[in-house]
Design an enzyme around this catalytic site. Structure first.
Site, PDB file in Angstrom:
ATOM      1  N   LYS A  22     -29.813  11.665  77.817  1.00  0.00           N
ATOM      2  CA  LYS A  22     -30.822  12.562  77.803  1.00  0.00           C
ATOM      3  C   LYS A  22     -30.885  14.417  77.545  1.00  0.00           C
ATOM      4  O   LYS A  22     -30.799  14.966  76.741  1.00  0.00           O
ATOM      5  CB  LYS A  22     -31.918  12.337  78.332  1.00  0.00           C
ATOM      6  N   ASN A  23     -30.516  14.689  79.166  1.00  0.00           N
ATOM      7  CA  ASN A  23     -30.293  16.078  79.005  1.00  0.00           C
ATOM      8  C   ASN A  23     -29.162  16.821  78.521  1.00  0.00           C
ATOM      9  O   ASN A  23     -29.197  17.996  78.817  1.00  0.00           O
ATOM     10  CB  ASN A  23     -29.861  16.070  80.856  1.00  0.00           C
ATOM     11  N   ARG A  93     -40.916  20.154  77.972  1.00  0.00           N
ATOM     12  CA  ARG A  93     -40.724  21.370  78.724  1.00  0.00           C
ATOM     13  C   ARG A  93     -38.560  22.005  77.953  1.00  0.00           C
ATOM     14  O   ARG A  93     -38.960  23.070  77.630  1.00  0.00           O
ATOM     15  CB  ARG A  93     -39.533  21.488  79.857  1.00  0.00           C
ATOM     16  N   CYS A 117     -42.698  17.054  81.842  1.00  0.00           N
ATOM     17  CA  CYS A 117     -43.073  16.408  83.966  1.00  0.00           C
ATOM     18  C   CYS A 117     -43.358  17.967  84.853  1.00  0.00           C
ATOM     19  O   CYS A 117     -43.096  18.410  84.961  1.00  0.00           O
ATOM     20  CB  CYS A 117     -41.628  15.631  84.428  1.00  0.00           C
ATOM     21  N   ARG A 122     -41.352  25.510  87.452  1.00  0.00           N
ATOM     22  CA  ARG A 122     -40.393  25.577  86.838  1.00  0.00           C
ATOM     23  C   ARG A 122     -40.308  27.452  85.440  1.00  0.00           C
ATOM     24  O   ARG A 122     -40.563  26.652  84.428  1.00  0.00           O
ATOM     25  CB  ARG A 122     -40.105  24.255  85.853  1.00  0.00           C
ATOM     26  N   PRO A 123     -40.321  27.731  86.144  1.00  0.00           N
ATOM     27  CA  PRO A 123     -40.693  29.187  85.168  1.00  0.00           C
ATOM     28  C   PRO A 123     -39.799  29.544  84.581  1.00  0.00           C
ATOM     29  O   PRO A 123     -38.295  29.096  84.730  1.00  0.00           O
ATOM     30  CB  PRO A 123     -41.115  30.099  86.256  1.00  0.00           C
ATOM     31  N   ILE A 124     -39.978  29.655  83.580  1.00  0.00           N
ATOM     32  CA  ILE A 124     -38.792  30.353  82.486  1.00  0.00           C
ATOM     33  C   ILE A 124     -38.278  31.451  82.591  1.00  0.00           C
ATOM     34  O   ILE A 124     -37.875  32.462  81.337  1.00  0.00           O
ATOM     35  CB  ILE A 124     -39.527  30.070  81.361  1.00  0.00           C
ATOM     36  N   ASP A 125     -38.438  32.993  83.968  1.00  0.00           N
ATOM     37  CA  ASP A 125     -38.201  33.743  84.353  1.00  0.00           C
ATOM     38  C   ASP A 125     -36.581  33.711  83.551  1.00  0.00           C
ATOM     39  O   ASP A 125     -36.561  35.393  83.216  1.00  0.00           O
ATOM     40  CB  ASP A 125     -38.877  34.444  85.685  1.00  0.00           C
ATOM     41  N   LEU A 126     -36.157  33.436  84.053  1.00  0.00           N
ATOM     42  CA  LEU A 126     -34.440  32.848  83.682  1.00  0.00           C
ATOM     43  C   LEU A 126     -33.772  33.115  82.666  1.00  0.00           C
ATOM     44  O   LEU A 126     -32.555  33.697  82.668  1.00  0.00           O
ATOM     45  CB  LEU A 126     -33.945  32.070  85.208  1.00  0.00           C
ATOM     46  N   ASP A 308     -31.979  13.956  90.534  1.00  0.00           N
ATOM     47  CA  ASP A 308     -33.043  13.747  89.383  1.00  0.00           C
ATOM     48  C   ASP A 308     -33.030  12.253  89.927  1.00  0.00           C
ATOM     49  O   ASP A 308     -33.627  11.309  89.841  1.00  0.00           O
ATOM     50  CB  ASP A 308     -32.741  13.265  87.779  1.00  0.00           C
ATOM     51  N   VAL A 330     -34.623  21.582  94.932  1.00  0.00           N
ATOM     52  CA  VAL A 330     -34.927  22.284  93.510  1.00  0.00           C
ATOM     53  C   VAL A 330     -36.068  22.034  92.901  1.00  0.00           C
ATOM     54  O   VAL A 330     -36.769  23.444  92.170  1.00  0.00           O
ATOM     55  CB  VAL A 330     -33.990  21.169  92.455  1.00  0.00           C
ATOM     56  N   ARG A 400     -39.580   8.461  77.432  1.00  0.00           N
ATOM     57  CA  ARG A 400     -38.542   9.811  77.222  1.00  0.00           C
ATOM     58  C   ARG A 400     -37.365   9.413  77.774  1.00  0.00           C
ATOM     59  O   ARG A 400     -36.607  11.018  77.211  1.00  0.00           O
ATOM     60  CB  ARG A 400     -39.738  10.693  78.984  1.00  0.00           C
TER      61      ARG A 400
END
Length: 422
Positions: A22-23, A93, A117, A122-126, A308, A330, A400
């Site tokens: 999936k990933n 996400r 989830c 889990r910010p998207i700043d990076l 995970d 994490v 999912r």
């Protein structure tokens, strides 16, 4: 809402074939936006998240065709929209991964803040920091974020990630392949899914070196072509079935794997007394050859122990001899399954990012809720050995990320069924 009904089962036995990851498949699908030509992807798992990504790509202008079982073609001759729809992005996400390809190919990408989830901020700043370093202007508007390339387009640069984020590494890599000049991503994520994406992009004509190390070099090219690619096996699904053998004291043959991807899980299960025989693309996991004891785990970015697998492994640790410690580094909110395992009789105490599990719990079936994808798998594993019947709700989380979840477990002898709760 649908539920899984899990009955206490005999030790699981038999063979299970692992699906495509999936990933890995989600960024591969997003990368197909970078070319006008057709990309063919094999071993695509039938998952809710894959269906969501198909909807997103179609809304942007892609034509997606199912060529045969688990094989799709993606053709994006022209991108009809550079704005992803809120109702689609809010479901998953990984939808943020279309941002880099849209920006690279069309010079603009507008995205609602993504869903998925609820296992942490889990910010998207990076992601945004990396795109900004390539020359994009970042604009925030209510619940949306927009990236715009300047008149010269994206320009290669050296980008240091404060944390080796998988998603940020993938997004920056996809944006950089069409940027002018050379880009270096330092402190990059090293996960196998990064390597798989780089291999796919290189087949399309990109020039990427160093994927799988902490520094990735991308030399920009003018255009990318089509490519054919097979998705790597899902190491998290494989780990889940390794734990299914261990927790049920079973004997399972797991095929279509990359053993190197599973080394942290293999090592920890062996510490607990589980016998594992490893072949080229397969392994035999035996939890039936003696007593099992406690161990300590600490989640880390790859090649460390995968976050995970933390919750499924914790379910297993409730059944072994002795006390175990789990430290989560994490995601800050990945102990939501603990309260559900406690409802089943597990003895687990948490403080911050640390959990202490007292083994030999007499698990009892009850009504529990899957709080996220991997937590749901953990509850099913616990239900297989719990006395009585376990009802797992909110199973859309599980679906999912696991292909043919019920069928594969039933094929090993698990007493599990899916019902629609009216």
């Amino acid at each position: 809402m649908a539920k899984y009904i899990v009955h206490q089962s005999d030790p699981l036995k038999g063979e299970v074939v692992i699906s495509g990851a999936k990933n890995a498949v989600l960024p591969l699908m997003a990368a197909a936006l970078l070319s006008e030509e057709t990309c063919i992807i094999r071993d695509v798992p039938e998952l809710r998240d894959v269906a969501f990504m198909r909807e997103i790509l179609t809304s942007l202008g892609s034509e997606i065709e199912e060529l045969e079982a688990n094989t799709i073609s993606i053709t994006t001759e022209d991108i009809l929209s550079t704005e992803a729809q809120f109702d689609l992005v809010n479901k998953m996400r990984a939808s943020i991964l279309v941002m880099g390809p849209l920006l690279a190919r069309k010079g603009r990408a507008k995205m609602p803040l993504p869903g998925g989830c609820a296992i942490g901020a889990r910010p998207i700043d990076l992601h945004l920091k990396g795109l900004e370093a390539l020359g994009a202007e970042i604009i925030f508007m209510d619940s949306y974020v927009e990236a715009r390339a300047g008149g010269q387009g994206l320009i290669g640069d050296t980008i240091y990630l404060d944390f080796p984020s998988v998603g940020a590494t993938e997004n920056i890599m996809m944006a950089a392949v069409l940027a002018e000049g050379t880009t270096y991503i330092e402190n990059a994520a090293e996960e196998p899914e990064i390597v798989d994406l780089a291999n796919f992009l290189n087949k399309m004509g990109a020039r990427i070196k160093g994927a799988g190390t902490d520094t990735i070099k991308i030399e920009g090219v003018k255009r990318l072509g089509g490519a054919k690619h097979t998705v790597i096996p899902d190491r998290i699904e494989a780990g889940t079935f390794m734990l299914a053998a261990a927790i049920s004291r079973g004997h399972i043959h797991i095929s279509n794997i990359v053993p190197d991807h599973l080394k942290p899980i293999t090592a920890k299960l062996r510490e607990c007394g589980v016998r594992i025989e490893v072949g080229d693309e397969e392994m035999i996991v035996r939890g039936d050859l003696g007593p099992q004891s406690a161990t300590d785990i600490k989640t880390l970015p790859y090649p460390g122990f995968p976050t995970d697998i933390q919750s499924p492994f914790m379910a297993f640790l409730t059944t072994v001899e002795g006390a175990s410690t789990v430290i989560e580094t994490v995601f800050e909110n990945r102990f939501m399954h603990v309260s559900q395992l406690r409802k089943m009789g597990a003895s687990i105490e948490t403080a911050g990012n640390k959990a202490i599990i007292k083994g030999n719990s007499n698990l009892r079936g009850t009504q529990v809720m899957a709080t996220d994808l991997r937590a749901g798998a953990a509850l099913v594993l616990a239900g297989l050995v719990a006395e009585g019947t376990t009802e797992v709700s909110e199973i859309y989380h599980i679906e999912r990320g696991y292909e043919k979840f019920i069928e594969k477990f039933r094929g090993l002898g698990a007493q599990i069924e899916k019902i629609e709760d009216c």
